[in-house]
Scaffold this motif. Structure first.
Motif, PDB file in Angstrom:
ATOM      1  N   VAL A   1     -14.438 101.212  64.675  1.00 33.46           N
ATOM      2  CA  VAL A   1     -13.172 101.163  63.949  1.00 33.46           C
ATOM      3  C   VAL A   1     -12.645 102.576  63.736  1.00 33.46           C
ATOM      4  O   VAL A   1     -13.405 103.535  63.608  1.00 33.46           O
ATOM      5  N   ASP A   2     -11.321 102.698  63.709  1.00 32.49           N
ATOM      6  CA  ASP A   2     -10.716 103.950  63.277  1.00 32.49           C
ATOM      7  C   ASP A   2     -10.252 103.776  61.836  1.00 32.49           C
ATOM      8  O   ASP A   2     -10.391 102.701  61.237  1.00 32.49           O
ATOM      9  N   GLU A   3      -9.687 104.843  61.266  1.00 35.69           N
ATOM     10  CA  GLU A   3      -9.300 104.780  59.858  1.00 35.69           C
ATOM     11  C   GLU A   3      -8.239 103.713  59.619  1.00 35.69           C
ATOM     12  O   GLU A   3      -8.274 102.988  58.612  1.00 35.69           O
ATOM     13  N   GLU A   4      -7.300 103.598  60.535  1.00 40.87           N
ATOM     14  CA  GLU A   4      -6.228 102.608  60.360  1.00 40.87           C
ATOM     15  C   GLU A   4      -6.792 101.188  60.353  1.00 40.87           C
ATOM     16  O   GLU A   4      -6.399 100.351  59.528  1.00 40.87           O
ATOM     17  N   THR A   5      -7.724 100.934  61.265  1.00 37.69           N
ATOM     18  CA  THR A   5      -8.300  99.588  61.356  1.00 37.69           C
ATOM     19  C   THR A   5      -9.102  99.242  60.112  1.00 37.69           C
ATOM     20  O   THR A   5      -8.990  98.141  59.562  1.00 37.69           O
TER      21      THR A   5
ATOM     22  N   VAL B   1     -16.430 106.563  56.416  1.00 41.53           N
ATOM     23  CA  VAL B   1     -16.353 106.439  57.874  1.00 41.53           C
ATOM     24  C   VAL B   1     -17.175 107.560  58.499  1.00 41.53           C
ATOM     25  O   VAL B   1     -17.009 108.736  58.158  1.00 41.53           O
TER      26      VAL B   1
ATOM     27  N   GLY C   1     -19.684 106.121  68.955  1.00 41.31           N
ATOM     28  CA  GLY C   1     -18.739 105.246  68.269  1.00 41.31           C
ATOM     29  C   GLY C   1     -18.633 105.605  66.801  1.00 41.31           C
ATOM     30  O   GLY C   1     -19.268 106.555  66.328  1.00 41.31           O
ATOM     31  N   THR C   2     -17.829 104.868  66.089  1.00 38.65           N
ATOM     32  CA  THR C   2     -17.674 105.085  64.651  1.00 38.65           C
ATOM     33  C   THR C   2     -18.310 103.946  63.880  1.00 38.65           C
ATOM     34  O   THR C   2     -18.394 102.810  64.376  1.00 38.65           O
TER      35      THR C   2
ATOM     36  N   THR D   1     -18.482 109.415  62.109  1.00 40.63           N
ATOM     37  CA  THR D   1     -18.340 109.625  63.552  1.00 40.63           C
ATOM     38  C   THR D   1     -19.440 110.574  63.986  1.00 40.63           C
ATOM     39  O   THR D   1     -19.804 111.508  63.250  1.00 40.63           O
TER      40      THR D   1
ATOM     41  N   VAL E   1     -14.288 110.512  54.791  1.00 44.56           N
ATOM     42  CA  VAL E   1     -14.894 110.669  56.115  1.00 44.56           C
ATOM     43  C   VAL E   1     -16.190 111.442  55.965  1.00 44.56           C
ATOM     44  O   VAL E   1     -16.217 112.521  55.353  1.00 44.56           O
TER      45      VAL E   1
ATOM     46  N   ASP F   1     -18.351  98.531  62.881  1.00 47.73           N
ATOM     47  CA  ASP F   1     -18.478  99.568  63.906  1.00 47.73           C
ATOM     48  C   ASP F   1     -17.284  99.500  64.840  1.00 47.73           C
ATOM     49  O   ASP F   1     -16.560  98.501  64.899  1.00 47.73           O
TER      50      ASP F   1
END
Length: 465
Positions: A391-395, A428, A331-332, A430, A464, A389
């Motif tokens: 989440v993507d960059e947009e979120t 962020v 996950g991220t 990954t 990132v 946790d």
């Protein structure tokens, strides 16, 4: 008179209280002098957890100073403690003790000297109807309860030890150990209870009455249940409950829990049984207080005293957990490092009290803005860290936007009408990027926050890892 008789009389009637106890604080032997001072019969003293006979302040001294010093120094002279007597009074005493560990089991021998102006020689008479067999069984149950309760550090362990002792004492169909948490919520920490599927614990009337009044609730027959709790009588009847006994757990006048015994046959519930349950509750009270105190200390050690948010240590533990889960499951994890723009000006203009109010308001806004599962913490000063946790960059950018919108709303209190803004740095992680430490991920977010400051404040910058 033989030498043995003289020795026995000297022990029992010495002008000092004499006792022996285990290293867990369970009294194994005590002379008549100590029993008189405490105001309890000998059979009520033997098997007791020694701190249960102390005042609230002395309980803490016993656990935090007396026992640690004795274990390191082996002897301890004239430690001042205060006994709480059975009559509700107090007696100041000086306790000198020695830890004897030459035998199979370590034993603490203590001499208790009266430190007050007057000596109080009062002692409750043993109930004439109590048989030797009952007294032996009572001592055994109390000893086993003390041995189980003394080492308990969690509510689950506390509840289990108290439930087992109550089951042994009463032979009830089942026993419920109920705790009132500091926030007022009721928890069933061990055992089962009737009407669990239909009635909330807080609405279980016999328990509610016991906790509200701080007195035992007794129903010896099914008819008693119908008379006392008609709304629940049918439900109890369906589950075969024909008698009940609920004893409050009280510490320094505050009801902190209850032992609820449910019987599937009518019971006499005589004075001997009620006295034994009351003694179990008395033993349990200081242990429960200690567990609550320890939980409070643990909470304080992991939370910021001003805002109530998790502190830096707690944040690092949470982030380490999220990174480990991301490594295992792919996950991220994101960290948002937030610094308040304009906070220093408010502090300088309105004073530090106003600044504290601002930090509390921002903490509240963060708590109401974040997603379920996200954690806001106070990093220090006017800096906050949010961990997320899954989440993507947009979120995470959307989370940052909501935070900035919430923070910049007008302030209340001493800084009413003023406002602050948030410069946010986002890092962020990954798993595909390799491994990273919590400290490194926070440092990246901190650097990104400084970039937001340099770019004009009140904005966010994402990197990132």
């Amino acid at each position: 008179m033989t030498l043995e008789d003289v020795s026995r009389a000297l022990f029992q009637h010495a002008p000092a209280g004499l006792l022996a106890m285990s290293t867990d604080g369970v009294i194994r032997s005590a002379n008549d002098t100590f029993c008189d001072w405490a105001g309890y019969p000998h059979d009520d003293v033997v098997g007791r957890y020694f701190p249960s006979l102390l005042s609230r302040g002395s309980k803490l001294i016993f656990s935090t100073r007396f026992m640690p010093l004795l274990q390191t120094q082996r002897t301890l002279n004239e430690m001042m403690l205060t006994l709480s007597t059975s009559t509700g009074g107090t007696r100041d005493v000086l306790v000198s003790s020695v830890l004897h560990d030459a035998g199979a089991e370590p034993v603490i021998y203590a001499a208790v000297l009266d430190a007050g102006v007057r000596l109080k020689y009062e002692r409750d008479l043993l109930d004439a109807r109590r048989t030797a067999e009952t007294a032996v069984a009572r001592v055994r149950i109390l000893q086993e309860a003390a041995a189980g309760l003394a080492p308990a550090t969690t509510l689950a362990a506390f509840g289990r030890a108290l439930r087992v002792s109550a089951e042994t004492a009463t032979d009830a169909a089942f026993v419920s150990v109920i705790v009132v948490n500091p926030g007022g919520r009721l928890d069933l920490v061990s055992g089962t209870r009737p009407l669990a599927d239909t009635v909330a614990l807080a609405d279980l009337l016999p328990v509610q009455q016991c906790l509200a009044e701080g007195r035992p609730v007794l129903c010896r027959t099914a008819a008693d249940i119908v008379a006392a709790f008609p709304a629940l009588a049918a439900g109890f009847d369906l589950e075969g409950i024909e008698a009940l006994c609920i004893i409050p757990v009280i510490e320094d006048g505050t009801v902190s829990g209850a032992i609820a015994c449910w019987f599937q046959r009518e019971r006499e519930l005589d004075e001997n049984l009620l006295d034994l349950l009351a003694a179990l509750a008395t033993q349990a009270a200081p242990v429960l207080e200690r567990i609550h105190l320890q939980r409070q200390i643990e909470h304080q050690s992991l939370h910021d005293s001003l805002t109530g948010l998790p502190n830096r240590i707690s944040m690092q533990q949470r982030l380490r957990q999220l990174l480990a889960e991301a490594d295992r499951h792919g996950g991220t994890v994101a960290v948002l490092f937030l610094d308040l723009d304009g906070f220093k000006a408010i502090n300088d203009t309105f004073g530090h009290e106003a600044g504290d109010q601002v930090l509390q308001q921002v903490a509240g806004r963060l708590a109401h803005t974040l997603r379920v599962g996200d954690t806001a913490s106070r990093f220090g000063g006017d800096e906050f860290v949010i961990t997320c946790d899954g989440v993507d960059e947009e979120t995470v950018l959307e989370v940052a936007r909501r935070i900035r919108e919430a923070v910049k709303q007008p302030l209340e209190g001493l800084a009413r009408g003023s406002s602050v803004s948030a410069s946010i740095g986002i890092s962020v992680f990954t798993p595909s990027g390799g491994r990273i430490t919590p400290e490194a991920l926070v440092a990246l977010a901190d650097e990104a926050m400084l970039a937001s400051k340099r770019a004009g404040k009140g904005r966010d910058t994402l990197v990132v890892a």
